[in-house]
Motif scaffolding. Structure first.
Motif, PDB file in Angstrom:
ATOM      1  N   MET A  76       0.864  -1.151  -0.013  1.00  0.00           N
ATOM      2  CA  MET A  76      -0.150  -0.090  -0.145  1.00  0.00           C
ATOM      3  C   MET A  76       1.089   1.395   0.094  1.00  0.00           C
ATOM      4  O   MET A  76       0.412   2.279  -0.805  1.00  0.00           O
ATOM      5  CB  MET A  76      -1.028   0.242   1.267  1.00  0.00           C
ATOM      6  N   GLN A 108       2.215   1.689  -3.498  1.00  0.00           N
ATOM      7  CA  GLN A 108       1.199   2.199  -4.532  1.00  0.00           C
ATOM      8  C   GLN A 108       1.011   3.594  -4.167  1.00  0.00           C
ATOM      9  O   GLN A 108       0.504   4.245  -5.021  1.00  0.00           O
ATOM     10  CB  GLN A 108      -0.094   1.348  -4.525  1.00  0.00           C
ATOM     11  N   SER A 109       0.756   4.134  -2.860  1.00  0.00           N
ATOM     12  CA  SER A 109       0.650   5.507  -2.469  1.00  0.00           C
ATOM     13  C   SER A 109       1.684   6.267  -3.216  1.00  0.00           C
ATOM     14  O   SER A 109       1.547   7.221  -3.655  1.00  0.00           O
ATOM     15  CB  SER A 109       0.378   5.798  -1.065  1.00  0.00           C
ATOM     16  N   SER A 121      -3.920   2.553  -8.424  1.00  0.00           N
ATOM     17  CA  SER A 121      -5.423   2.472  -7.552  1.00  0.00           C
ATOM     18  C   SER A 121      -5.780   1.086  -7.432  1.00  0.00           C
ATOM     19  O   SER A 121      -6.288   0.551  -6.209  1.00  0.00           O
ATOM     20  CB  SER A 121      -6.267   3.317  -8.279  1.00  0.00           C
ATOM     21  N   ARG A 122      -5.953   0.164  -8.399  1.00  0.00           N
ATOM     22  CA  ARG A 122      -6.574  -1.003  -8.266  1.00  0.00           C
ATOM     23  C   ARG A 122      -5.341  -2.100  -7.277  1.00  0.00           C
ATOM     24  O   ARG A 122      -5.970  -2.869  -6.745  1.00  0.00           O
ATOM     25  CB  ARG A 122      -6.667  -1.847  -9.657  1.00  0.00           C
ATOM     26  N   TYR A 160      -3.612  -0.759  -4.885  1.00  0.00           N
ATOM     27  CA  TYR A 160      -3.746  -0.362  -3.585  1.00  0.00           C
ATOM     28  C   TYR A 160      -5.008  -1.091  -2.886  1.00  0.00           C
ATOM     29  O   TYR A 160      -5.104  -1.374  -1.941  1.00  0.00           O
ATOM     30  CB  TYR A 160      -3.908   1.042  -3.582  1.00  0.00           C
ATOM     31  N   GLN A 161      -6.037  -1.092  -3.999  1.00  0.00           N
ATOM     32  CA  GLN A 161      -7.414  -1.611  -3.421  1.00  0.00           C
ATOM     33  C   GLN A 161      -7.217  -3.193  -3.336  1.00  0.00           C
ATOM     34  O   GLN A 161      -7.950  -3.677  -1.962  1.00  0.00           O
ATOM     35  CB  GLN A 161      -8.602  -1.623  -4.467  1.00  0.00           C
ATOM     36  N   ASN A 162      -6.367  -4.005  -3.905  1.00  0.00           N
ATOM     37  CA  ASN A 162      -6.202  -5.345  -3.794  1.00  0.00           C
ATOM     38  C   ASN A 162      -5.405  -5.437  -2.247  1.00  0.00           C
ATOM     39  O   ASN A 162      -6.016  -6.421  -1.647  1.00  0.00           O
ATOM     40  CB  ASN A 162      -5.235  -5.861  -5.084  1.00  0.00           C
ATOM     41  N   ASN A 163      -4.538  -4.551  -2.014  1.00  0.00           N
ATOM     42  CA  ASN A 163      -3.881  -4.642  -0.714  1.00  0.00           C
ATOM     43  C   ASN A 163      -4.871  -4.605   0.274  1.00  0.00           C
ATOM     44  O   ASN A 163      -4.631  -4.997   1.472  1.00  0.00           O
ATOM     45  CB  ASN A 163      -2.635  -3.963  -0.579  1.00  0.00           C
ATOM     46  N   VAL A 164      -5.760  -3.635   0.317  1.00  0.00           N
ATOM     47  CA  VAL A 164      -6.764  -3.486   1.237  1.00  0.00           C
ATOM     48  C   VAL A 164      -7.626  -4.394   1.367  1.00  0.00           C
ATOM     49  O   VAL A 164      -8.204  -5.077   2.562  1.00  0.00           O
ATOM     50  CB  VAL A 164      -7.699  -1.969   0.890  1.00  0.00           C
ATOM     51  N   GLU A 165      -7.657  -5.164   0.259  1.00  0.00           N
ATOM     52  CA  GLU A 165      -8.760  -6.527   0.414  1.00  0.00           C
ATOM     53  C   GLU A 165      -8.049  -7.520   1.109  1.00  0.00           C
ATOM     54  O   GLU A 165      -8.616  -8.323   1.731  1.00  0.00           O
ATOM     55  CB  GLU A 165      -9.380  -6.838  -0.941  1.00  0.00           C
ATOM     56  N   ASN A 225      -8.391  -6.809   4.623  1.00  0.00           N
ATOM     57  CA  ASN A 225      -9.743  -7.211   5.135  1.00  0.00           C
ATOM     58  C   ASN A 225      -9.796  -8.719   5.502  1.00  0.00           C
ATOM     59  O   ASN A 225     -10.375  -9.001   6.495  1.00  0.00           O
ATOM     60  CB  ASN A 225     -10.702  -6.628   4.329  1.00  0.00           C
TER      61      ASN A 225
END
Length: 147
Positions: A14, A17-18, A122-123, A125-130, A133
């Motif tokens: 993350m 990607q940031s 962005s995708r 980053y979203q994958n790492n958030v998933e 979670n």
């Protein structure tokens, strides 16, 4: 690998990607900038990443390189480089930034490439958030087994 180490791996992804999104934003903000010489023209920035496996000071045996797969994986930032593509020159003798020949030099930022890079970052980053979670849900379910 411990489930808690997954948070470190996803967190480093993350952060990477940031940084990538920040460089894209900087590139897009400077896409239309001009300069009086090709040396001072804005050049697109590109972050450099590497996969890192750290052994945390442990001694491993059993493999040719001394690793047995128990190291901590992460994304490491090597730095930010400038693009080597040539800058664009335009003949604008009335521009106050023009050199003695009447040319101004624009940035070498390709907005299409930057938008694709932004969507990809962005995708990711979203994958790492998933991942975080899902790991959290797995830990909660594991704790619920003890009830």
């Amino acid at each position: 690998m411990s489930l808690f180490k997954i948070f470190d791996v996803a967190g480093s992804g993350m952060a990477a990607q940031s940084l990538r999104l920040n460089t894209v934003a900087s590139n897009l903000a400077n896409a239309d900038s001009v300069s009086g010489s090709p040396d001072t023209a804005y050049r697109a920035k590109e972050p450099l990443f590497a996969a890192a496996r750290e052994q945390a000071g442990r001694q491993f045996a059993g493999t040719a390189d001394g690793r047995n797969g128990d190291g901590e994986a992460a994304v490491r930032t090597l730095g930010v480089s400038e693009s080597q593509r040539p800058v664009e020159s335009r003949y604008e003798p009335g521009n106050p930034m023009a050199d003695a020949s009447g040319y101004v030099y624009g940035s070498n930022v390709n907005p299409i490439d930057e938008l694709v890079n932004m969507i990809s970052a962005s995708r990711s980053y979203q994958n790492n958030v998933e991942v975080m979670n899902t790991t959290k849900q797995l830990l909660v379910k594991t704790l619920d087994l003890g009830k």
